[in-house]
Design an enzyme around this catalytic site. Structure first.
Site, PDB file in Angstrom:
ATOM      1  N   LYS A  90      45.885  45.311   7.999  1.00  0.00           N
ATOM      2  CA  LYS A  90      45.396  46.638   7.487  1.00  0.00           C
ATOM      3  C   LYS A  90      45.569  46.688   6.116  1.00  0.00           C
ATOM      4  O   LYS A  90      46.847  46.793   5.536  1.00  0.00           O
ATOM      5  CB  LYS A  90      45.762  47.695   8.247  1.00  0.00           C
ATOM      6  N   GLN A 111      52.229  46.941   1.530  1.00  0.00           N
ATOM      7  CA  GLN A 111      51.405  47.457   2.681  1.00  0.00           C
ATOM      8  C   GLN A 111      52.074  47.309   4.213  1.00  0.00           C
ATOM      9  O   GLN A 111      52.094  48.161   4.955  1.00  0.00           O
ATOM     10  CB  GLN A 111      49.999  46.911   2.756  1.00  0.00           C
ATOM     11  N   LYS A 114      54.631  50.009   4.218  1.00  0.00           N
ATOM     12  CA  LYS A 114      54.080  51.342   4.252  1.00  0.00           C
ATOM     13  C   LYS A 114      53.215  51.819   5.718  1.00  0.00           C
ATOM     14  O   LYS A 114      53.398  52.793   6.301  1.00  0.00           O
ATOM     15  CB  LYS A 114      52.949  51.408   3.219  1.00  0.00           C
ATOM     16  N   LYS A 126      45.726  42.874   2.270  1.00  0.00           N
ATOM     17  CA  LYS A 126      45.220  43.355   1.213  1.00  0.00           C
ATOM     18  C   LYS A 126      44.253  42.174   0.502  1.00  0.00           C
ATOM     19  O   LYS A 126      44.455  41.099   1.030  1.00  0.00           O
ATOM     20  CB  LYS A 126      46.139  43.678  -0.023  1.00  0.00           C
ATOM     21  N   GLY A 165      38.950  50.702   1.146  1.00  0.00           N
ATOM     22  CA  GLY A 165      38.828  50.735  -0.092  1.00  0.00           C
ATOM     23  C   GLY A 165      40.121  50.586  -0.907  1.00  0.00           C
ATOM     24  O   GLY A 165      41.168  50.681  -0.367  1.00  0.00           O
ATOM     25  N   ASP A 166      40.138  50.605  -2.255  1.00  0.00           N
ATOM     26  CA  ASP A 166      41.253  50.619  -3.323  1.00  0.00           C
ATOM     27  C   ASP A 166      40.632  50.949  -4.688  1.00  0.00           C
ATOM     28  O   ASP A 166      39.232  51.234  -4.802  1.00  0.00           O
ATOM     29  CB  ASP A 166      42.262  49.280  -3.112  1.00  0.00           C
ATOM     30  N   THR A 210      44.400  59.885   0.720  1.00  0.00           N
ATOM     31  CA  THR A 210      45.557  59.627   0.041  1.00  0.00           C
ATOM     32  C   THR A 210      46.147  60.520  -0.879  1.00  0.00           C
ATOM     33  O   THR A 210      47.358  60.664  -0.900  1.00  0.00           O
ATOM     34  CB  THR A 210      45.303  58.301  -0.699  1.00  0.00           C
ATOM     35  N   ASN A 241      39.712  58.368  -6.693  1.00  0.00           N
ATOM     36  CA  ASN A 241      39.629  58.843  -5.542  1.00  0.00           C
ATOM     37  C   ASN A 241      41.163  59.412  -5.316  1.00  0.00           C
ATOM     38  O   ASN A 241      41.134  60.854  -4.933  1.00  0.00           O
ATOM     39  CB  ASN A 241      39.430  57.852  -4.661  1.00  0.00           C
ATOM     40  N   SER A 377      43.269  55.924   8.115  1.00  0.00           N
ATOM     41  CA  SER A 377      42.162  54.952   8.265  1.00  0.00           C
ATOM     42  C   SER A 377      42.262  54.393   9.714  1.00  0.00           C
ATOM     43  O   SER A 377      41.701  54.201  10.401  1.00  0.00           O
ATOM     44  CB  SER A 377      42.363  53.717   7.402  1.00  0.00           C
TER      45      SER A 377
HETATM   46  P1  NDP Z   1      39.714  54.418  -8.304  1.00  0.00           P
HETATM   47  O1  NDP Z   1      39.025  53.083  -8.465  1.00  0.00           O
HETATM   48  O2  NDP Z   1      39.129  55.421  -7.629  1.00  0.00           O
HETATM   49  O3  NDP Z   1      40.652  55.125  -9.430  1.00  0.00           O
HETATM   50  C1  NDP Z   1      41.343  54.593 -10.381  1.00  0.00           C
HETATM   51  C2  NDP Z   1      41.843  55.396 -11.300  1.00  0.00           C
HETATM   52  O4  NDP Z   1      42.955  54.814 -12.194  1.00  0.00           O
HETATM   53  C3  NDP Z   1      40.725  55.445 -12.432  1.00  0.00           C
HETATM   54  O5  NDP Z   1      40.793  56.763 -12.955  1.00  0.00           O
HETATM   55  C4  NDP Z   1      41.064  54.462 -13.280  1.00  0.00           C
HETATM   56  O6  NDP Z   1      40.696  54.338 -14.627  1.00  0.00           O
HETATM   57  C5  NDP Z   1      42.443  54.189 -13.491  1.00  0.00           C
HETATM   58  N1  NDP Z   1      42.886  53.080 -13.803  1.00  0.00           N
HETATM   59  C6  NDP Z   1      42.693  51.627 -13.029  1.00  0.00           C
HETATM   60  N2  NDP Z   1      43.437  50.663 -13.640  1.00  0.00           N
HETATM   61  C7  NDP Z   1      43.914  51.366 -14.612  1.00  0.00           C
HETATM   62  C8  NDP Z   1      44.676  50.708 -15.744  1.00  0.00           C
HETATM   63  N3  NDP Z   1      44.891  49.353 -15.715  1.00  0.00           N
HETATM   64  N4  NDP Z   1      45.110  51.415 -16.677  1.00  0.00           N
HETATM   65  C9  NDP Z   1      45.007  52.890 -16.672  1.00  0.00           C
HETATM   66  N5  NDP Z   1      44.102  53.566 -15.929  1.00  0.00           N
HETATM   67  C10 NDP Z   1      43.724  52.490 -14.804  1.00  0.00           C
HETATM   68  O7  NDP Z   1      40.952  53.985  -7.340  1.00  0.00           O
HETATM   69  P2  NDP Z   1      41.934  54.923  -6.082  1.00  0.00           P
HETATM   70  O8  NDP Z   1      42.014  56.077  -6.650  1.00  0.00           O
HETATM   71  O9  NDP Z   1      41.642  54.561  -5.038  1.00  0.00           O
HETATM   72  O10 NDP Z   1      43.397  54.222  -6.442  1.00  0.00           O
HETATM   73  C11 NDP Z   1      44.404  54.488  -7.445  1.00  0.00           C
HETATM   74  C12 NDP Z   1      45.739  54.248  -6.872  1.00  0.00           C
HETATM   75  O11 NDP Z   1      46.082  54.466  -5.680  1.00  0.00           O
HETATM   76  C13 NDP Z   1      45.804  52.489  -6.894  1.00  0.00           C
HETATM   77  O12 NDP Z   1      47.049  52.045  -6.972  1.00  0.00           O
HETATM   78  C14 NDP Z   1      45.663  52.188  -5.435  1.00  0.00           C
HETATM   79  O13 NDP Z   1      46.222  51.169  -4.987  1.00  0.00           O
HETATM   80  C15 NDP Z   1      46.232  53.547  -4.772  1.00  0.00           C
HETATM   81  N6  NDP Z   1      45.926  53.493  -3.372  1.00  0.00           N
HETATM   82  C16 NDP Z   1      44.827  54.049  -3.084  1.00  0.00           C
HETATM   83  C17 NDP Z   1      44.411  54.247  -1.821  1.00  0.00           C
HETATM   84  C18 NDP Z   1      43.069  54.819  -1.369  1.00  0.00           C
HETATM   85  O14 NDP Z   1      42.824  55.231  -0.373  1.00  0.00           O
HETATM   86  N7  NDP Z   1      42.143  54.613  -2.160  1.00  0.00           N
HETATM   87  C19 NDP Z   1      45.412  54.164  -0.568  1.00  0.00           C
HETATM   88  C20 NDP Z   1      46.726  54.004  -1.165  1.00  0.00           C
HETATM   89  C21 NDP Z   1      47.085  53.702  -2.516  1.00  0.00           C
HETATM   90  P3  NDP Z   1      39.090  53.822 -15.287  1.00  0.00           P
HETATM   91  O15 NDP Z   1      38.169  54.474 -14.556  1.00  0.00           O
HETATM   92  O16 NDP Z   1      39.188  53.900 -16.573  1.00  0.00           O
HETATM   93  O17 NDP Z   1      39.411  52.406 -14.790  1.00  0.00           O
END
Ligand code: NDP
Length: 445
Positions: A90, A111, A114, A126, A165-166, A210, A241, A377
């Site tokens: 997962k 993961q 976690k 992943k 998603g991620d 999250t 997100n 999830s």
């Molecule tokens: P999104 O794609 O919805 O958002 C990512 C955000 O982070 C955007 O604002 C993006 O900006 C910014 N970002 C991404 N890459 C970079 C970078 N290299 N430098 C600076 N800013 C960056 O992703 P999520 O919100 O889903 O995920 C965010 C984090 O949370 C990740 O680390 C993910 O692994 C983790 N996570 C997510 C989960 C989920 O349920 N979605 C679960 C557990 C962990 P821009 O639009 O400019 O790229």
């Protein structure tokens, strides 16, 4: 680090050259595990660590698709099925140009622990692609997702491997992926993907989980110091997100979130971020964060700057790995930082974690603090299996129980191993022991 573990670590690093993020995640876990191996020599004898660091299966595939001009594009797809001792693999899918095997393996490795901490029956995996959805039309994203699933479908299933998603993969992408899976297999197998739309097998609270969970975990940490989010000044990185929902929850608990970012810059909104406007800009219009500043009075936008230059009592890094380094951590500490809850995976570098811990800042590592997403999830999988759908209130209650439980597991494990308040140690040991016990019980797997 324990000398017995050093030798295993060196072998793992040598076997996986050029995978810096995977190395970082492995080293951080190994640094916590010495005391476990003193108590459980059977884990060493059975080579649990060596096995844990070697994914059960790694799939790398070509993803050909055509863009809107008719040109052929080629991306690389990945799925790393890391460990299935506790349940089906997962973990999410990430679409971002920086994705390569080392990133997918670091995320898959994290993961495992976690998912174990959630207490739910889920293993660790992943996946993703170096595809960049930014600036692509819906039709291009759909063609990419259909091509990606045309290979991935043969490796996944509700009892095998359940992606979600991620970064770069939200409800739109999960929809296209699910549609193609259903079309190829002729099965309405709801439990094969999570993060689905609410009318076709999704769970309420999954989109929020999250970010909400990160704030709930951080609130539990704050309680250990007799305080809470109420009245706190908070800075969040990212505006995707996880970030948006962390902002919403922190403000619901009485905090003022004064800043957030994207990869181009950050905004400062001293009145507290308007979550409705942020959702409109980022989720509906898929525009840049700069647009938020253009539409709201009194908001400044700093192009190219670091959001960690803004002082706060609580920092919630919710963007990406290694976005908060030792220098930024030291600056935040000088600014009066009390707590850090990692919404992203491994956003703080090892130097930054050391700075926080030396300064006595409450530090909740991602593998504990952001586990609410995967936990919900697993709740989505439960609803799919029983062909049921729960209310928002009931699902949020379950999420809260799970996050409070994870906090308790980390805190009590840190106490048990003689380092109270060390959530990194608590999360690593708490997750590891559960998986190691299951692997031992299941023989040489
Ligand atoms: P999104 O794609 O919805 O958002 C990512 C955000 O982070 C955007 O604002 C993006 O900006 C910014 N970002 C991404 N890459 C970079 C970078 N290299 N430098 C600076 N800013 C960056 O992703 P999520 O919100 O889903 O995920 C965010 C984090 O949370 C990740 O680390 C993910 O692994 C983790 N996570 C997510 C989960 C989920 O349920 N979605 C679960 C557990 C962990 P821009 O639009 O400019 O790229």
């Amino acid at each position: 680090m324990d000398s017995r573990l050093e030798a295993i670590r060196d072998t793992v690093l040598a076997r996986n050259p050029g995978e810096a993020e995977f190395h970082q995640a492995v080293v951080e876990v190994f640094e916590s595990l010495g005391p476990v191996h003193d108590r459980h020599p059977e884990f060493l004898e059975a080579a649990i660590l060596e096995r844990l660091c070697e994914p059960e299966r790694q799939i790398i595939f070509r993803v050909p698709w055509t863009d809107d001009t008719g040109r052929v594009q080629i991306n690389r797809g990945f799925r790393v099925e890391f460990n299935s001792a506790l349940g089906p693999y997962k973990g999410g899918l990430r679409f971002h140009p920086s994705v390569y095997l080392g990133i997918v393996k670091f995320l898959g490795f994290e993961q495992i622990f976690k998912n174990a901490l959630t207490g739910m029956p889920i293993g660790g995996g992943k996946g993703g692609s170096d595809f960049d959805p930014r600036g692509r039309s819906d039709a291009e994203v759909m063609r990419f997702c259909q091509s990606f699933m045309t290979e991935l479908y043969r490796h996944i299933g509700e009892y095998t491997d359940v992606p979600a998603g991620d970064i770069g993969v939200g409800g739109r992408e999960i929809g296209y992926l699910f549609g193609q899976y259903k079309r190829i297999t002729n099965r309405y197998e709801s439990g094969v993907l999570t993060g689905k739309g609410i009318s076709w097998g999704g769970s309420l609270v999954r989109p929020e989980a999250t970010g909400f969970g990160t704030v709930i975990f951080t609130q539990e940490m704050l309680k250990t110091r007799g305080t809470s989010f109420d009245g706190k000044r908070v800075v969040v990185s990212g505006s995707g997100n996880v970030a948006i929902n962390a902002i919403a929850k922190a403000q619901a608990l009485g905090a003022t979130v004064v800043a957030c970012s994207d990869s181009s810059g950050y905004i400062v909104d001293e009145a507290g971020i308007d979550v409705g406007l942020l959702r409109q800009v980022k989720e509906v219009e898929r525009a840049r964060l700069k647009e938020y500043a253009a539409r709201r009075a009194g908001v400044s936008y700093v192009e190219g700057g670091s959001v960690w230059d803004v002082d706060a009592s609580v920092a919630l890094p919710c963007a990406t790995q290694n976005e908060l380094d030792g220098g930024a951590a030291a600056r935040l500490v000088r600014g009066g930082l009390l707590a850090v809850g990692e919404g992203a995976n491994m956003p703080s570098t090892r130097d930054a974690v050391a700075v926080f811990q030396e300064a006595g800042v409450l530090f909740g590592p991602g593998k504990a603090a952001n586990a609410g997403g995967v936990a919900t999830s697993a709740l989505e999988m439960q609803q799919n299996a029983s062909r049921d759908s729960w209310s928002f209130e009931h699902t949020e209650e379950r999420l809260t129980e799970i996050m409070v439980g994870i906090h308790h597991r980390c805190a009590s494990t840190a106490d048990e191993y003689g380092d109270p308040g060390n959530y990194v140690l608590g999360a690593n040991i708490g997750g590891f022991v559960k998986v190691a016990d299951a692997m031992l019980a299941q023989g040489l797997i």
